[in-house]
Design a protein around this motif. Structure first.
Motif, short mmCIF file in Angstrom:
data_model
loop_
_atom_site.label_atom_id
_atom_site.label_comp_id
_atom_site.label_asym_id
_atom_site.label_seq_id
_atom_site.Cartn_x
_atom_site.Cartn_y
_atom_site.Cartn_z
N ASP A 71 7.28 42.33 75.57
CA ASP A 71 6.23 43.21 75.04
C ASP A 71 5.01 42.42 74.57
O ASP A 71 3.88 42.89 74.68
CB ASP A 71 6.79 44.06 73.90
N ARG B 46 6.37 49.85 68.14
CA ARG B 46 7.60 49.52 68.85
C ARG B 46 8.54 48.60 68.06
O ARG B 46 9.76 48.67 68.23
CB ARG B 46 7.27 48.85 70.19
N ARG C 201 -0.36 54.26 74.98
CA ARG C 201 1.04 54.13 74.60
C ARG C 201 1.97 54.87 75.59
O ARG C 201 3.12 54.56 75.71
CB ARG C 201 1.28 54.71 73.20
N ARG D 52 4.19 52.85 77.89
CA ARG D 52 5.00 51.77 77.35
C ARG D 52 6.42 51.83 77.90
O ARG D 52 6.92 52.88 78.31
CB ARG D 52 5.05 51.85 75.83
N ARG E 216 10.59 51.32 77.56
CA ARG E 216 11.63 51.57 76.55
C ARG E 216 12.80 50.63 76.79
O ARG E 216 13.06 50.21 77.87
CB ARG E 216 12.11 53.02 76.63
#
Length: 288
Positions: free
Chosen positions: A161, A253, A283, A286, A288
């Motif tokens: 990330d 996050r 966002r 993004r 997971r």
């Protein structure tokens, strides 16, 4: 025609990528590039395999496997002309520089055997990563991430990330990646050469670091390492100057998923940089 029918095969360099070996075989045969690659039928999305459901048969042993590189960390086919100045095959048609499959991982910035920074066809530098403590520390951080299966899954995701935050353009319009600010330091130290301009990216893009040009990719990787040093080691001077949206995305996050001190530091950084209205749209892409 099958590969086994070819009259000449290029010598395999241990761990060499399939495409690199196919190109060396083409040169050994003296065949036209257009006709050769039409016969090889490379998949444009992943040039280490054939298009469709076809499978090359009789590939020689010793070739590397791109499947060992996670898809989201693979260098895109357009940017795979990578070489080590000292990894050389003395072929009958002359010397050649093979491309190793593990170099197609964005986390590979140097040759593990010769400890030289990997080059691109537009460069001719020969830089020992041990010549600069900062360069060496950066390389070890990336190699640990790439090779060490004992790293906690959460740590892998956190580093991924950080790299994604550095890779994206967080602006609502076309712009540069967040990590572009590291390019001046890389160039100043001689790790990048002039002539590797930054490219404009669409908002929220690209989706992975491997899609970046070599200069931008190196900048994103170095910027991610700087952020990790600041958050993990508390070295404030290493904190990269990313857009506020990048820090708010990381805060959302990771604030409650990291050890308290690290999560609190991200929260403090994010709190000092209020988000813009379009951050929620970014966002949405993004992982997971």
């Amino acid at each position: 025609m099958e590969i086994s029918d070819l009259p000449v095969w290029a010598e395999v360099f241990p761990g060499e990528s399939v495409q690199s070996w196919l190109e060396a075989t083409r040169v050994s045969l003296g065949l036209d590039a257009h006709d050769w690659w039409a016969w090889c039928a490379l998949d444009p999305k992943e040039t280490e395999r054939q298009a469709g459901k076809k499978i090359w048969t009789w590939l020689p042993e010793g070739l590397g496997q791109v499947t060992k590189v996670p898809i989201d960390l693979r260098i895109a086919p357009a940017w795979r002309e990578i070489y080590c100045p000292r990894c050389v095959v003395n072929a009958p048609v002359g010397l050649r520089h093979p491309v190793l499959a593990k170099w197609l991982d964005v986390r590979s910035i140097c040759c593990d055997e010769h400890m030289l920074l990997l080059n691109y066809r537009s460069t001719s530098k020969c830089i020992d990563v041990g010549s600069d403590p900062e360069l060496l520390a950066w390389h070890y951080w990336l190699r640990e991430w790439r090779d060490d299966g004992s790293l906690a899954v959460a740590e892998h995701r956190f580093r991924r990330d950080l790299l994604l935050a550095a890779t994206r353009n967080w602006s609502p319009t076309s712009g540069l990646i967040a990590g572009v600010g590291s390019k001046w330091l890389l160039t100043e130290k001689g790790w990048l050469v002039p002539g590797m301009p930054s490219r404009l990216q669409q908002p929220g893009c690209p989706g992975r670091a491997g899609m970046l040009s070599p200069g931008d990719r190196m900048s994103a990787l170095f910027s991610a390492w700087q952020a990790w040093m600041a958050i993990g080691e508390g070295i404030s001077l290493a904190l990269p100057k990313w857009p506020r949206e990048a820090w708010h995305w990381l805060d959302a996050r990771w604030r409650t998923r990291l050890p308290y001190e690290r999560g609190a530091l991200i929260a403090d950084i994010a709190a000092s940089l209020p988000p813009r209205e379009h951050v929620s749209r970014l966002r949405s892409g993004r992982r997971r």
